[in-house]
Design a protein around this motif. Structure first.
Motif, PDB file in Angstrom:
ATOM      1  N   ALA A   7     102.892  35.873  14.518  1.00 21.92           N
ATOM      2  CA  ALA A   7     103.003  35.165  15.799  1.00 21.92           C
ATOM      3  C   ALA A   7     103.988  35.875  16.724  1.00 21.92           C
ATOM      4  O   ALA A   7     103.754  35.996  17.930  1.00 21.92           O
ATOM      5  N   ARG A   8     105.093  36.349  16.170  1.00 18.25           N
ATOM      6  CA  ARG A   8     106.057  37.088  16.993  1.00 18.25           C
ATOM      7  C   ARG A   8     105.452  38.389  17.502  1.00 18.25           C
ATOM      8  O   ARG A   8     105.659  38.761  18.673  1.00 18.25           O
ATOM      9  N   THR A  23     110.606  37.383  25.537  1.00 16.24           N
ATOM     10  CA  THR A  23     110.946  38.590  24.778  1.00 16.24           C
ATOM     11  C   THR A  23     111.840  38.244  23.600  1.00 16.24           C
ATOM     12  O   THR A  23     111.641  38.747  22.483  1.00 16.24           O
ATOM     13  N   ALA A  24     112.825  37.372  23.836  1.00 11.86           N
ATOM     14  CA  ALA A  24     113.722  36.972  22.752  1.00 11.86           C
ATOM     15  C   ALA A  24     112.950  36.277  21.634  1.00 11.86           C
ATOM     16  O   ALA A  24     113.159  36.565  20.448  1.00 11.86           O
ATOM     17  N   LEU A  25     112.046  35.369  21.989  1.00 13.21           N
ATOM     18  CA  LEU A  25     111.262  34.662  20.976  1.00 13.21           C
ATOM     19  C   LEU A  25     110.406  35.632  20.166  1.00 13.21           C
ATOM     20  O   LEU A  25     110.211  35.442  18.962  1.00 13.21           O
ATOM     21  N   SER A  26     109.898  36.671  20.817  1.00  9.62           N
ATOM     22  CA  SER A  26     109.086  37.653  20.092  1.00  9.62           C
ATOM     23  C   SER A  26     109.925  38.445  19.097  1.00  9.62           C
ATOM     24  O   SER A  26     109.385  39.082  18.193  1.00  9.62           O
ATOM     25  N   GLU A  27     111.247  38.398  19.276  1.00 15.07           N
ATOM     26  CA  GLU A  27     112.168  39.092  18.374  1.00 15.07           C
ATOM     27  C   GLU A  27     112.884  38.125  17.444  1.00 15.07           C
ATOM     28  O   GLU A  27     113.848  38.489  16.769  1.00 15.07           O
ATOM     29  N   GLY A  28     112.422  36.855  17.426  1.00 16.41           N
ATOM     30  CA  GLY A  28     112.975  35.877  16.502  1.00 16.41           C
ATOM     31  C   GLY A  28     114.250  35.216  16.969  1.00 16.41           C
ATOM     32  O   GLY A  28     114.986  34.647  16.160  1.00 16.41           O
ATOM     33  N   LEU A  81     116.318  32.825  20.306  1.00 18.69           N
ATOM     34  CA  LEU A  81     116.104  31.883  21.399  1.00 18.69           C
ATOM     35  C   LEU A  81     116.570  32.433  22.735  1.00 18.69           C
ATOM     36  O   LEU A  81     116.051  32.054  23.786  1.00 18.69           O
ATOM     37  N   VAL A  82     117.583  33.304  22.715  1.00 18.33           N
ATOM     38  CA  VAL A  82     118.132  33.829  23.962  1.00 18.33           C
ATOM     39  C   VAL A  82     118.127  35.346  23.913  1.00 18.33           C
ATOM     40  O   VAL A  82     118.206  35.951  22.838  1.00 18.33           O
ATOM     41  N   PRO A  83     118.040  36.010  25.089  1.00 22.14           N
ATOM     42  CA  PRO A  83     118.066  37.475  25.117  1.00 22.14           C
ATOM     43  C   PRO A  83     119.392  38.014  24.600  1.00 22.14           C
ATOM     44  O   PRO A  83     120.428  37.338  24.648  1.00 22.14           O
ATOM     45  N   LEU A  84     119.364  39.242  24.109  1.00 22.85           N
ATOM     46  CA  LEU A  84     120.590  39.898  23.688  1.00 22.85           C
ATOM     47  C   LEU A  84     121.486  40.148  24.889  1.00 22.85           C
ATOM     48  O   LEU A  84     121.027  40.264  26.023  1.00 22.85           O
ATOM     49  N   ALA A  85     122.778  40.223  24.641  1.00 19.31           N
ATOM     50  CA  ALA A  85     123.730  40.489  25.714  1.00 19.31           C
ATOM     51  C   ALA A  85     123.365  41.789  26.413  1.00 19.31           C
ATOM     52  O   ALA A  85     123.087  42.803  25.772  1.00 19.31           O
ATOM     53  N   GLY A  86     123.348  41.746  27.733  1.00 20.10           N
ATOM     54  CA  GLY A  86     123.051  42.946  28.512  1.00 20.10           C
ATOM     55  C   GLY A  86     121.590  43.112  28.845  1.00 20.10           C
ATOM     56  O   GLY A  86     121.228  43.960  29.641  1.00 20.10           O
TER      57      GLY A  86
END
Length: 767
Positions: A39-40, A495-500, A502-507
């Motif tokens: 799914a991701r 994008t964050a959800l596709s990487e497992g 909930l929130v984007p990485l810093a930056g």
């Protein structure tokens, strides 16, 4: 002072939320994830395809301008297909592998409503009996939970079907179960813009602060649409400014997202109209309406508008069908009609959008209009099923066929907005409040007689001015057959959800792709299609040229456009036609010399001694693809259309102008004075191949799809997406990245991004 319309430029907010897809053909796929990793990966591929507000707003504006220029006709040349995606609480939990809420939210709040889902809240919403979740086609929370809702919307049936096939295949590849497919379609002809009961729909939608241009006379209304209020954007997009009295505390992942309600509402059209006819007879018998009153006359009062959309409060006698301004009129309220003698207080319009004039109780002043801003929702959706028309004999037009409304709304708080309207306004018999509190039974407005089971009191005046109340009972002929609460995340959160997460990485910025794993990609100078290997056996082959080397790759048809390395690098010196060539800048197929006598001819532009020249080469079909230098190098001055060009970087064929009336048109991207520009040229068929400079140089900012690119290295047509649904798609290579764009047919040749920038090392063949 310049008007702040910054939300029109958002690459974070999904395109359907405040811009609106506004397409005639819509399909929603209700999806269940079987495997988290798959799914991701599915979402990773899907996220760059999701339409943004910037893309949709730009297209809609161009469409409206073209429509005005044509006198109101829809422009045939402007077409687009958009995607949107949302997730239920369980879907977000599965993708992120954690509870989206650190603390259990209060059930009475928007977060609480989202977490519980619509099935658990059905009783409070009146979804009982025939409307109960046990009868729903989707969203009942039983054996087939919904994890995601994928929206596909297109201007054409062909565009919708192509995108639908692609997305269904992608879901199958990811082991995602399609629980239900809901098709919807706006009706045409005399029914254009109407729902199945026959009334124009979507007239009362609000404007949005920082998105819609305000009127020059009042910044609370949309320019050119008197009476259409501009609502604070935070009522629809989490994180923006909200209306007075509105507040919901959401986690970081919700920023720039919107909560979505999807409902399938079945409409029994003949029974509803038959009921209106019976109630009209009762009112005439009670002498509560004029003898000349028709069924349409009463139906308009139940709705609050005539079939055309004209408000009853301004047109009390008949529907002004010839007045287009009346059909979209929002410039009215009910201050002069507090008792509902003109527009009944139980009308659908007053129950769902009470407007100015609403009084909270006896002997109180009307509530200012802006106090109601926090209850507004952004409605989307479309009718489903064929119109009821038993005389036509058309398939699906009978009384018992499935038809209704695919209801979709966006809001920042499901409880405070959608549920409040449904429970406290539509289903509340004492709303709107009257002069007495509590009201006597004969003064209770009752429920909404259009969509609910309702006992109402019709108010009228006799010739002497005395008010009388005539009781009417309405059965319910609109049934809930499915419901889902979901969340439409921002592009960064997708994008964050596709990487497992909930929130984007810093930056990580809005819409920015994080660095991809793997080695440095293979930069591309140009692609040359292998002449007899295009769309053959479901794949196409190309030679990729870079820095004195070339390799052969393949690209498959289909959603993933899977690529592979066919043959590794070889030096240019191994090809007779490339003798003396150090760098190939670009190659242009000669338009009328592709395949005659088994050979294809090309103009090959290359740099030598700090100067660009071109030569003519041919490549034969067959296993060896024998190549020949047909004409020696010449200066660019031999091309009148390239006057003033220092170096041609690449050509992009104008998709619907190839071999038309003996000419082919191209956009030429070239570097002059250290800056890349583009111009439009044409090349005639025939031995002379006369070329003409058709349009002057422009910079790349004129291309919405090339936003952020300083220099395009080359274009590669997506092989199975040429002239499909009025669009052609291309991969754009720039530096070590690539993106995917689309160019529409037609005079405007509207362009937009399909996939955002990604690293070239994601191409297996370019490693």
């Amino acid at each position: 002072m310049a008007t702040d319309l910054r939300l029109r430029e958002s690459d974070e907010i999904q395109g359907d939320v405040i811009a609106g897809f506004k397409k005639d053909h819509v399909t929603l796929l209700f999806l269940k994830f079987e495997d988290t990793i798959r799914a991701r990966n599915w979402l990773r591929d899907l996220a760059p395809q999701i339409a943004t507000t910037r893309q949709v707003a730009a297209f809609n504006e161009a469409f409206s301008e073209a429509r005005r220029a044509s006198g109101g006709d829809d422009p045939k040349s402007l077409k687009a297909t958009w995607l949107g995606v949302s997730f239920t609480y369980e879907g977000m939990k599965m993708l992120s592998d954690k509870d989206p809420f650190e603390q259990d939210p209060n059930p009475g709040t928007g977060p609480g409503a989202f977490k519980e889902g619509s099935a658990k809240r059905a009783g409070a919403l009146g979804d009982t009996g025939d409307n109960s979740p046990e009868r729903w086609k989707f969203g009942n929370g039983k054996n087939q939970p919904v994890h995601a809702v994928l929206t596909i919307a297109s201007d054409t049936v062909e565009g919708l079907n192509n995108a639908l096939t692609t997305q269904r295949n992608a879901a199958t590849d990811a082991k995602i179960v399609i629980i239900f497919q809901q098709n919807a379609e706006h009706m045409g002809g005399a029914r254009k813009g109407k729902e199945h009961f026959g009334f124009k729909d979507g007239i009362s939608e609000p404007g949005v602060r920082f998105f819609d241009r305000p009127s020059p006379t009042t910044d609370d209304e949309v320019d050119g649409h008197p009476g259409t209020r501009i609502i604070p954007a935070g009522e629809f997009v989490v994180g923006e400014e909200v209306a007075a009295g509105s507040f919901t505390d959401y986690p970081e992942w919700a920023k720039n997202g919107s909560f979505q309600v999807v409902r399938r509402l079945a409409q029994d059209v003949p029974s509803w109209w038959a009921q209106v006819s019976v109630r009209l007879g009762e009112l005439k018998q009670a002498k509560a309406v004029p003898e000349t009153a028709t069924v349409d006359w009463l139906a308009a009062r139940l709705v609050g508008r005539w079939r055309s959309g004209a408000p009853v409060c301004k047109h009390q006698i008949q529907d002004p069908t010839g007045d287009p301004n009346a059909a979209s009129d929002n410039d009215f309220d009910f201050r002069e009609d507090p008792d509902g003698l003109v527009t009944p207080v139980f009308s659908h319009l007053r129950k769902t959008s009470p407007r100015g004039g609403l009084r909270p109780g006896p002997n109180t002043d009307p509530i200012p209009a802006h106090f109601l801003d926090g209850r507004r929702i952004m409605r989307r959706g479309a009718p489903y099923g064929q119109p009821f028309d038993p005389t036509s004999g058309a398939p699906g037009s009978g009384a018992d066929e499935e038809r209704g409304l695919l209801f979709v709304s966006y809001q920042a708080d499901i409880a405070r907005q959608f549920e409040f309207i449904q429970v406290d306004w539509i289903d509340e018999p004492t709303f709107p409040p009257g002069p007495n509190n509590p009201p006597p039974a004969e003064e209770e407005p009752g429920q909404d007689p259009v969509i609910a089971q309702a006992d109402v009191h019709y108010k009228s005046q006799d010739p002497g001015g005395a008010v009388k109340h005539t009781p009417l009972s309405f059965r319910q002929f609109v049934r809930t057959e499915g419901s889902v609460y979901a969340f439409s995340p921002s592009i960064s959160t997708l994008t964050a959800l596709s990487e497992g997460r909930l929130v984007p990485l810093a930056g990580q910025q809005a819409g920015q792709q994080l660095p991809q794993p793997g080695g440095k990609g293979y930069p591309c100078d140009t692609f040359l299609p292998v002449p007899d290997q295009q769309r053959k056996g479901g794949q196409s082959q190309y030679w990729v040229c870079h820095n004195g080397l070339y390799r052969k790759i393949s690209v498959a048809d289909g959603f993933r456009s899977a690529d592979g390395l066919v043959k590794g690098d070889s030096a240019y010196a191994t090809r007779p036609s490339l003798k003396g060539v150090g760098r190939i800048d670009c190659v242009l197929p000669i338009p009328d010399q592709q395949g005659p006598d088994g050979k294809s001819w090309y103009w090959l532009f290359h740099s030598t001694g700090g100067k660009q020249v071109y030569r003519t080469v041919s490549i034969a079909g067959g296993t060896k693809h024998t190549d020949v230098k047909e004409r020696d190098d010449r200066d660019l001055t031999a091309w009148p259309s390239l006057q003033g060009v220092e170096r041609v970087d690449c050509f992009l064929p104008v998709p619907d102008q190839q071999r038309v009336n003996g000419k082919s048109w191209y956009w030429v991207f070239h570097t002059s004075g250290g800056q890349q520009l583009y111009r439009l040229i044409s090349i005639a068929d025939g031995s002379a191949h006369t070329d003409v400079w058709e349009r002057a140089d422009w910079d790349l900012t004129a291309w919405a799809s090339l936003n952020g690119i300083g220099k395009v290295d080359c274009f590669l047509p997506v092989p199975d997406q040429q002239r499909v649904g009025g669009q052609s798609q291309y991969w754009v290579f720039h530096g070590e990245n690539y993106r995917r764009i689309a160019v529409s047919d037609g005079a405007g040749h509207r362009d937009f991004q399909v996939l955002r920038d990604r690293s070239c090392n994601l191409w297996t063949s370019l490693q």
